[in-house]
Motif scaffolding. Structure first.
Motif, short mmCIF file in Angstrom:
data_model
loop_
_atom_site.label_atom_id
_atom_site.label_comp_id
_atom_site.label_asym_id
_atom_site.label_seq_id
_atom_site.Cartn_x
_atom_site.Cartn_y
_atom_site.Cartn_z
N SER A 1 14.02 0.12 -40.74
CA SER A 1 13.12 1.12 -41.32
C SER A 1 13.88 1.53 -42.43
O SER A 1 13.28 1.63 -43.48
CB SER A 1 12.98 2.27 -40.42
OG SER A 1 12.19 1.95 -39.34
N TYR B 1 13.32 -0.95 -45.19
CA TYR B 1 12.06 -0.80 -45.89
C TYR B 1 11.84 0.42 -46.85
O TYR B 1 11.28 0.44 -47.86
CB TYR B 1 10.94 -0.82 -44.63
CG TYR B 1 9.48 -0.52 -45.33
CD1 TYR B 1 8.71 -1.76 -45.70
CD2 TYR B 1 8.81 0.65 -45.29
CE1 TYR B 1 7.43 -1.56 -46.30
CE2 TYR B 1 7.66 0.86 -45.83
CZ TYR B 1 7.13 -0.01 -46.24
OH TYR B 1 5.81 -0.19 -46.84
N ILE B 2 12.36 1.64 -46.30
CA ILE B 2 12.38 2.89 -47.11
C ILE B 2 12.95 2.54 -48.40
O ILE B 2 12.57 2.99 -49.52
CB ILE B 2 12.89 4.07 -46.26
CG1 ILE B 2 11.69 4.33 -45.16
CG2 ILE B 2 12.65 5.23 -47.27
CD1 ILE B 2 11.95 5.37 -44.19
N LEU C 1 10.92 1.01 -50.86
CA LEU C 1 9.71 1.72 -51.05
C LEU C 1 10.21 2.58 -52.34
O LEU C 1 9.66 2.74 -53.34
CB LEU C 1 9.42 2.63 -50.11
CG LEU C 1 7.95 2.38 -49.34
CD1 LEU C 1 7.84 3.45 -48.12
CD2 LEU C 1 6.93 1.85 -50.11
N PHE D 1 6.74 8.35 -44.53
CA PHE D 1 7.19 7.27 -43.82
C PHE D 1 8.48 7.46 -42.95
O PHE D 1 8.64 7.36 -41.87
CB PHE D 1 7.63 5.99 -44.66
CG PHE D 1 6.30 4.81 -44.81
CD1 PHE D 1 6.02 3.90 -44.08
CD2 PHE D 1 5.76 5.09 -46.15
CE1 PHE D 1 5.11 3.14 -43.97
CE2 PHE D 1 4.66 4.20 -46.10
CZ PHE D 1 4.17 3.23 -45.11
N GLN E 1 8.81 7.08 -39.10
CA GLN E 1 9.86 6.56 -38.31
C GLN E 1 10.55 7.39 -37.38
O GLN E 1 10.67 7.17 -36.16
CB GLN E 1 10.73 6.04 -39.30
CG GLN E 1 10.23 4.95 -40.53
CD GLN E 1 9.76 3.78 -39.60
OE1 GLN E 1 9.85 3.49 -38.56
NE2 GLN E 1 8.58 3.37 -40.23
N ASP F 1 5.01 -0.81 -42.41
CA ASP F 1 6.38 -1.16 -42.51
C ASP F 1 6.79 -2.26 -41.85
O ASP F 1 8.03 -2.60 -41.25
CB ASP F 1 7.40 0.00 -42.43
CG ASP F 1 7.02 0.38 -40.90
OD1 ASP F 1 6.15 -0.02 -40.31
OD2 ASP F 1 7.56 1.36 -40.49
N LYS F 2 5.74 -3.32 -41.57
CA LYS F 2 6.09 -4.56 -40.71
C LYS F 2 6.01 -4.31 -39.00
O LYS F 2 6.71 -5.00 -38.34
CB LYS F 2 7.14 -5.19 -41.07
CG LYS F 2 7.12 -5.74 -42.74
CD LYS F 2 7.99 -6.67 -43.14
CE LYS F 2 7.80 -7.23 -44.63
NZ LYS F 2 8.88 -8.19 -44.92
N THR F 3 5.64 -2.96 -38.77
CA THR F 3 5.62 -2.56 -37.53
C THR F 3 4.36 -2.38 -37.00
O THR F 3 3.50 -1.83 -37.58
CB THR F 3 6.39 -1.24 -37.36
OG1 THR F 3 7.81 -1.14 -37.88
CG2 THR F 3 6.35 -0.72 -35.87
N ASP G 1 -1.18 -4.00 -48.43
CA ASP G 1 -0.51 -2.87 -48.66
C ASP G 1 -1.30 -1.48 -48.68
O ASP G 1 -1.41 -0.59 -49.15
CB ASP G 1 0.07 -2.61 -50.07
CG ASP G 1 1.62 -2.03 -50.00
OD1 ASP G 1 2.03 -1.83 -48.97
OD2 ASP G 1 2.03 -1.68 -51.18
N VAL H 1 0.43 2.05 -47.88
CA VAL H 1 0.90 3.03 -48.99
C VAL H 1 -0.29 3.31 -49.77
O VAL H 1 -0.14 4.58 -50.29
CB VAL H 1 1.94 1.92 -49.71
CG1 VAL H 1 2.30 2.43 -51.07
CG2 VAL H 1 3.04 1.67 -48.81
#
Length: 436
Positions: free
Chosen positions: A44, A47-48, A51, A67, A71, A128-130, A161, A164
């Motif tokens: 995470s 990913y952040i 971002l 995000f 998380q 976030d690919k989760t 996306d 987002v």
């Protein structure tokens, strides 16, 4: 159409299991959960960090904060035990994702799927690919191709996306309401993580018109991903039809005769007074509409519209076919999901719903000892709650405008019983569960 094919096979397997002991998946796996949570936090952060590089100004601060909050709340759920960690589910999901990846170079190999204890048919992408797949998806789908369809749809959201973009759009309205929501959630005594996560998902689907556009886009790219991977095309729309029916569990179908059979006990004969219902004769049931969760696939937009749109884009989908026969691994996972439903309802403290589920199973087979034991367990929980004056937490009140007549009858039945009657039923049916 539901489930003449695969469940016929499944119930043959289940019929031989009354003499066997099914062991529910272990929930006392805190060490495993801590390890998974730690790894999720690490991914995470990456990913952040990305971002922050791609966004700027108010959008950056708002989207990153959302995000980060998501998380944190998701990790609370991981640690709490809201997700199932079992290699049998993982093997099925990983196999389908690998097939999709082999047919589609744009799908990366760093996606992570979690199995929620929710017993409805649904899935979601956090952007976030989760991804989360509900336990009910393994039960209600007829075969592995249909499960691949819902996975492809959620991957479509990620590739486009959408999460987002939705958060950017949300920045433009309801900022005051959003702050108020967070304040209320943080002051909650129970289930703060779950409620905050539900708020996050509701944000993703809040704007109706944008949502319709995004759902159609995810449907379209999802089908492209699915067809490139050489899955059977007809099963894609079969999956959508099942989503329409089971994306939210709607309690219905329990017959009055079932109560008389299950609750006519040697030391407590059945009482017709238990079946007494309030008079709702002035309510027009022709206007009855089922409720659907805000984040369910059916609610954004109606599934029939989405199916029709897909058929206009991909004419080959206009041809209807019977579902593919499931392979042996999927039959096993259907069986697993079937037996895990009561355990998941127990974990989530949905005791009233648990009783209803057990009764629907006993309606099919009165000798089903597994669901008899769970029935006794749930009655024990309801009895304890009734004594503690907390039953409202676990058993719904009657709401005729929002509930089927079958479910109203069930709630009336439960509320009509006194404490001693609840205890007698619990004593009669409760047996040691394999998980205890």
């Amino acid at each position: 159409m539901k489930r003449i094919l695969s469940l016929g096979v499944l119930f043959i397997l289940l019929s031989s299991l009354h003499a066997q002991v099914y062991v529910p998946i272990d929930t006392a796996n805190l060490t495993i959960r801590k390890d998974i949570s730690t790894k999720h936090k690490e991914t995470s952060k990456l990913y952040i960090a990305n971002l922050k590089k791609t966004l700027a100004g108010r959008e950056k601060s708002y989207v990153v904060k959302e995000f980060e909050t998501n998380q944190k709340d998701f990790n609370e759920e991981l640690l709490h035990g809201d997700y199932i960690f079992d290699k049998r589910f993982d093997l099925v999901v990983d196999s389908l994702v690998n097939i999709l990846q082999n047919g589609n170079a744009e799908i990366t190999d760093d996606l992570k799927f979690y199995i929620s204890r929710n017993i409805s048919l649904n899935a979601s992408s956090f952007g976030d690919k989760t991804f989360v797949i509900n336990l009910g998806s393994f039960y209600y789908f007829d075969n592995e191709n249909e499960l691949a369809a819902i996975i492809a749809h959620e991957i479509g959201h990620l590739l486009l996306d959408h999460q987002v973009e939705t958060l950017k759009r949300h920045l433009q309205f309801d900022k005051t309401d959003a702050k108020a929501d967070i304040s209320v959630i943080r002051n909650e005594k129970y289930n703060r993580g779950t409620k905050a996560l539900e708020r996050y998902k509701s944000i993703l689907y809040k704007n109706g018109n944008l949502n319709k556009k995004q759902e159609r886009e995810a449907d379209s790219i999802g089908y492209v991903l699915y067809s490139r991977a050489k899955f059977k095309k007809a099963d894609f729309l079969n999956a959508y039809n099942l989503m329409a029916e089971y994306d939210t569990i709607k309690p219905k179908g329990l017959m009055p005769e079932t109560y008389r059979k299950v609750f006519d006990l040697p030391n407590q004969p059945f009482k017709e007074a238990w079946m007494k219902r309030e008079d709702f004769s002035n309510y027009d049931y022709t206007k009855y509409k089922e409720k659907f969760d805000e984040d369910s696939l059916k609610s954004h937009p109606e599934i029939t519209e989405r199916i029709a749109y897909l058929k206009t884009l991909f004419p080959e989908l206009a041809q209807t076919e019977e579902p593919t026969k499931p392979d042996s691994s999927f039959i096993k996972i259907q069986r697993l999901a079937h037996f895990e439903r009561p355990a998941s309802l127990d974990f989530n403290e949905e005791y009233g719903f648990g009783i209803y589920l057990c009764l629907t199973q006993l309606q099919k087979d009165l000798t089903d000892s597994y669901h008899q034991a769970w029935l006794g367990h749930f009655f024990r929980k309801v009895y304890d709650a009734r004594k503690a004056y907390t039953l409202n937490r676990y058993l719904d009140r009657l709401e005729p405008k929002e509930q089927s007549e079958s479910y109203q009858q069930f709630l009336s039945f439960m509320w009509n019983m006194n404490v001693n009657e609840l205890k007698t039923i619990a004593d009669y049916y409760e047996k040691p569960l394999a998980s205890k």
